[in-house]
Design a protein around this motif. Sequence first.
Motif, short mmCIF file in Angstrom:
data_model
loop_
_atom_site.label_atom_id
_atom_site.label_comp_id
_atom_site.label_asym_id
_atom_site.label_seq_id
_atom_site.Cartn_x
_atom_site.Cartn_y
_atom_site.Cartn_z
N TYR A 11 0.83 -1.21 0.00
CA TYR A 11 0.00 0.00 0.00
C TYR A 11 0.86 1.26 0.00
O TYR A 11 0.51 2.27 -0.62
CB TYR A 11 -0.93 -0.02 1.21
CG TYR A 11 -1.97 1.09 1.21
CD1 TYR A 11 -3.05 1.04 0.33
CD2 TYR A 11 -1.86 2.17 2.08
CE1 TYR A 11 -4.00 2.05 0.33
CE2 TYR A 11 -2.81 3.17 2.08
CZ TYR A 11 -3.88 3.11 1.20
OH TYR A 11 -4.82 4.11 1.19
N LEU A 14 1.78 2.19 -3.41
CA LEU A 14 0.66 2.74 -4.19
C LEU A 14 0.39 4.20 -3.84
O LEU A 14 0.04 5.00 -4.71
CB LEU A 14 -0.59 1.91 -3.95
CG LEU A 14 -0.51 0.43 -4.38
CD1 LEU A 14 -1.77 -0.32 -3.96
CD2 LEU A 14 -0.30 0.32 -5.89
N ILE A 15 0.53 4.56 -2.55
CA ILE A 15 0.27 5.95 -2.16
C ILE A 15 1.56 6.77 -2.13
O ILE A 15 1.51 7.96 -1.80
CB ILE A 15 -0.42 6.01 -0.77
CG1 ILE A 15 0.50 5.44 0.32
CG2 ILE A 15 -1.75 5.25 -0.81
CD1 ILE A 15 -0.07 5.56 1.72
N ASP A 150 -5.88 3.84 -8.66
CA ASP A 150 -7.00 3.98 -7.72
C ASP A 150 -7.65 2.63 -7.44
O ASP A 150 -8.07 2.36 -6.30
CB ASP A 150 -8.05 4.95 -8.29
CG ASP A 150 -7.55 6.39 -8.28
OD1 ASP A 150 -6.65 6.69 -7.46
OD2 ASP A 150 -8.05 7.20 -9.08
N LYS A 153 -5.35 0.78 -5.07
CA LYS A 153 -5.48 1.32 -3.71
C LYS A 153 -6.74 0.78 -3.04
O LYS A 153 -6.72 0.42 -1.85
CB LYS A 153 -5.53 2.84 -3.75
CG LYS A 153 -4.23 3.52 -4.14
CD LYS A 153 -4.41 5.04 -4.15
CE LYS A 153 -3.16 5.75 -4.57
NZ LYS A 153 -3.35 7.23 -4.62
N GLY A 157 -6.21 -1.68 -0.10
CA GLY A 157 -6.64 -0.99 1.12
C GLY A 157 -7.68 -1.78 1.89
O GLY A 157 -7.59 -1.90 3.13
N ASP A 211 -6.55 9.74 4.85
CA ASP A 211 -6.58 8.37 4.29
C ASP A 211 -7.47 7.51 5.18
O ASP A 211 -7.07 7.13 6.29
CB ASP A 211 -5.17 7.80 4.23
CG ASP A 211 -5.09 6.53 3.40
OD1 ASP A 211 -6.07 5.76 3.42
OD2 ASP A 211 -4.07 6.32 2.72
#
Length: 236
Positions: A11, A14-15, A150, A153, A157, A211
């Motif tokens: 993660y 990804l961010i 997206d 995520k 997530g 987030d």
Amino acid sequence: MTGNCIGWVTYSFLINNLFVFFTNAPGLILSIWFNMAAAKLQYCDRISGNMKSSFVALLDNHRRSFRIPGGVGIDLGGGGEDDQDDEDDEDVGQDNSSNNNTFATLRKMALDITIQKTSIPAPHEKVVVGIVAFWIGLISILYFLQLTIDQWKLIIGFIVNINLLFFYGAPLSTIYVVLTTRDSSSIHRPTMLLNTTNAVFWTAFGIGTLDWFIIVPNGLGAILGFVQMILRMIVP
């Protein structure tokens, strides 16, 4: 811990957040070490128990034959035998040659016990391998589906949140025990304080970065931590 850290490291890519990465990457390395140590301890405990049982069975089955040179018998707990057994023991002890052969046989059997091949208990290893295989399979599938960032995520997530909720949900069983037994000794204070502090800081970090995948699980973890603190103070 391994699956949780793998998920959060993924993660973090990804961010594009180094704080998330550098707090979970060391945890991933430590989790591998912890799992290896746990597997070794599990194996040693199993082998030690089997070896003790085998030696006890060996000595019990050959109690009357076990002699040291010179014909002196070793009492291994056979006090409940009758007089005929004692006479038989004396006869065996008089023959040194036969006694030495018997002792040699017992030595061979003891050696066979210590070098016996025993299947390695692997429940812990199977769990770890399963977790790693799951994440490798998931990341591979998502990659070949050519999803957008997206979408990555969203999927990663949700999964890391489910994993983290299991971690923070562990105190629920302890809370239930405390409420039913009216005894809070099962709550480990250092673990409770560290987990709660960790959850509070991550909740604050999630709020700062807006987030929700970080806010929600850590917020619930903080709430459960505070509940444990309250129980620890009001329940003896």
